[in-house]
Enzyme design. Sequence first.
Site, PDB file in Angstrom:
ATOM      1  N   GLU A  25       0.844  -1.261  -0.003  1.00 15.65           N
ATOM      2  CA  GLU A  25      -0.059   0.045  -0.063  1.00 15.65           C
ATOM      3  C   GLU A  25       0.926   1.224   0.076  1.00 15.65           C
ATOM      4  O   GLU A  25       2.066   1.181   0.581  1.00 15.65           O
ATOM      5  CB  GLU A  25      -0.832  -0.165   1.269  1.00 15.65           C
ATOM      6  CG  GLU A  25      -1.683   1.048   1.411  1.00 15.65           C
ATOM      7  CD  GLU A  25      -2.822   1.120   2.570  1.00 15.65           C
ATOM      8  OE1 GLU A  25      -2.667  -0.052   3.304  1.00 15.65           O
ATOM      9  OE2 GLU A  25      -3.743   1.669   2.703  1.00 15.65           O
ATOM     10  N   ASN A 172     -12.109  -1.324  -0.855  1.00 17.34           N
ATOM     11  CA  ASN A 172     -11.336  -1.973   0.120  1.00 17.34           C
ATOM     12  C   ASN A 172     -12.016  -1.581   1.634  1.00 17.34           C
ATOM     13  O   ASN A 172     -12.409  -0.575   2.114  1.00 17.34           O
ATOM     14  CB  ASN A 172      -9.785  -1.614   0.138  1.00 17.34           C
ATOM     15  CG  ASN A 172      -9.029  -1.910   1.649  1.00 17.34           C
ATOM     16  OD1 ASN A 172      -8.777  -3.316   1.704  1.00 17.34           O
ATOM     17  ND2 ASN A 172      -8.996  -1.121   2.490  1.00 17.34           N
ATOM     18  N   GLU A 173     -12.297  -2.732   2.436  1.00 14.45           N
ATOM     19  CA  GLU A 173     -12.753  -2.562   3.915  1.00 14.45           C
ATOM     20  C   GLU A 173     -13.864  -1.480   3.855  1.00 14.45           C
ATOM     21  O   GLU A 173     -13.817  -0.588   4.469  1.00 14.45           O
ATOM     22  CB  GLU A 173     -11.766  -2.350   4.578  1.00 14.45           C
ATOM     23  CG  GLU A 173     -10.476  -3.228   5.141  1.00 14.45           C
ATOM     24  CD  GLU A 173      -9.590  -3.130   6.244  1.00 14.45           C
ATOM     25  OE1 GLU A 173      -9.744  -2.289   6.890  1.00 14.45           O
ATOM     26  OE2 GLU A 173      -9.180  -4.124   6.360  1.00 14.45           O
ATOM     27  N   GLU A 293      -5.762  -9.583   3.046  1.00 11.79           N
ATOM     28  CA  GLU A 293      -4.756  -8.850   3.780  1.00 11.79           C
ATOM     29  C   GLU A 293      -4.863  -9.813   5.087  1.00 11.79           C
ATOM     30  O   GLU A 293      -5.896 -10.158   5.860  1.00 11.79           O
ATOM     31  CB  GLU A 293      -5.387  -7.410   4.294  1.00 11.79           C
ATOM     32  CG  GLU A 293      -5.403  -6.293   3.214  1.00 11.79           C
ATOM     33  CD  GLU A 293      -5.504  -4.993   3.736  1.00 11.79           C
ATOM     34  OE1 GLU A 293      -5.273  -4.635   4.964  1.00 11.79           O
ATOM     35  OE2 GLU A 293      -6.163  -4.326   3.042  1.00 11.79           O
TER      36      GLU A 293
HETATM   37  O1  AHR Z   1      -2.485  -2.962   6.127  1.00  8.90           O
HETATM   38  C1  AHR Z   1      -2.924  -1.904   7.014  1.00  8.90           C
HETATM   39  C2  AHR Z   1      -4.399  -1.493   6.916  1.00  8.90           C
HETATM   40  O2  AHR Z   1      -5.162  -2.651   7.325  1.00  8.90           O
HETATM   41  C3  AHR Z   1      -5.134  -1.501   5.615  1.00  8.90           C
HETATM   42  O3  AHR Z   1      -4.829  -0.002   5.261  1.00  8.90           O
HETATM   43  C4  AHR Z   1      -6.428  -1.678   5.637  1.00  8.90           C
HETATM   44  O4  AHR Z   1      -6.933  -2.313   4.618  1.00  8.90           O
HETATM   45  C5  AHR Z   1      -6.361  -2.465   7.067  1.00  8.90           C
HETATM   46  O5  AHR Z   1      -7.369  -2.163   7.989  1.00  8.90           O
END
Ligand code: AHR
Length: 489
Positions: A25, A172-173, A293
Amino acid sequence: MNRIVINTDIEVGTISRHIYGHFSEHLGRCIYEGYWVGSDSAIPNTRGIRNDVVEALRRIRIPNLRWPGGCFADEYHWRDGIGPRASRPCMVHTHWGQVTENNHFGTHEFMDLCEQLGCEPYICGNVGSGSVQEMSQWVEYITFPGRSPMADLRRANGREQPWELTYWGVGNENWGCGGAMRPEHYADIYRRYAVYCRSYGQNKLFKVACGAPGPNYEWTDVLMREAGKRMNALALHYYCGSGAKSRSATEFDDEDWFEQLKRAVRMDELITRHATIMDVYDPDQKVAMFVDEWGTWHQVETGTNPGFLYQQNTLRDALAAAVTLDIFNKHCDRVTMANIAQTVNVLQAMILTDGEKMLLTPSYHVFDLYQVHHDAARLDMHARFEDYPFGEAAIPAISASASRDADRKVHLTLSNSNPNKGVEVSVDLRGGEFTAVTGRVLTGEAINAHNTFDAPETIQPAAFDGATLRRNMLTIAMPAKSVVGLEIV
Ligand code: AHR
């Protein structure tokens, strides 16, 4: 007591190499410094991307790389990251450290990185703060082969041919940093965005929906019910945190060690329960489960920016990685991709850098030992293992995976989580004739053994002479706190 029976003539699935995938990231020093140093850097690089990091990741045959986030994905506007670097606008990286992002690493640089790594790109689009049009145009920019506004813009920026791109994340999330949505709302949003993510020409997009955080089974149920037929994969996130009392990556005791491994083992329950819900809506297993993740999450190293998530990595992290990879291998019918967070300088990294220096972490060495399982046939394995007890609790001491590669070699990887007790494991190899075993072991003197820039080879795999093979019966003397990789022919 520790006994494994392997039917080497019975295959029970294929272990996708994508289980050994990675996630990077725009966060802390992962992209900038970790990969990107710029072409005028004194650090040897190819078009701005550091050569040492690329070479190290190529050695573990990195199969894919997920980018640009993470939480960053849902605040990233891809058009800020194309064109001449000097004129790219900057932005505030609000989620991780509130630092200024100069957008020097964008789509072209990422695709170049994947080409240098020899891995498949996996891009996560912006749902939280981006429009349908923006996401749709990003796909067009990358993959459309003919004349079009976005393909012509790509050409104007120096890339004539479209790139091949399979894996596409729709947010994402989105239950959290990606928009704080309810599952019903995200399911509808997912359906809408996914419609406009087109497969152009020969390129076929594989669409990935945001999955649950850890044990949120309602999220999986609603997503599968409302949008299961429109997705290729649903992506679970689970971080196994840190110790019981100490969250330090390097200063912890036996209880912290046990707690970390216990949390890692929980991945099995999470996958089993989410997969069971998926089976209700998708009995033919057309929708994959990704775990895009995962990893350990400790306190940041003293004196570093708390928003940069820079942590050391010890033998404990290596054991957590081995145990987790064995769980993914076991569930390879449903789990076809996983991405450890976050490759370089962030969370459970493979590589740490300091200026021109680079070191390989114990977790890197586990990925090295386990690369034999990439796209290998998982073998039918039955096992009984002793417990590793701590106080009132216990987890299995041993975890293992067996596979056969394209050259018909059998590979067995094992880990012993107990930091205080070596154990003997006997393996009955059935369905073939085996005459030789060789192996490597990863272990260390102390539970917190790790590599530093001054001593980068404190912990690394060594030749293993603890396995003996006699008439298809293998006996393995597993040292305490160790990971072993064996090749059996
Ligand atoms: O990997 C760190 C963070 O963890 C990411 O940005 C997020 O998707 C998750 O909460």
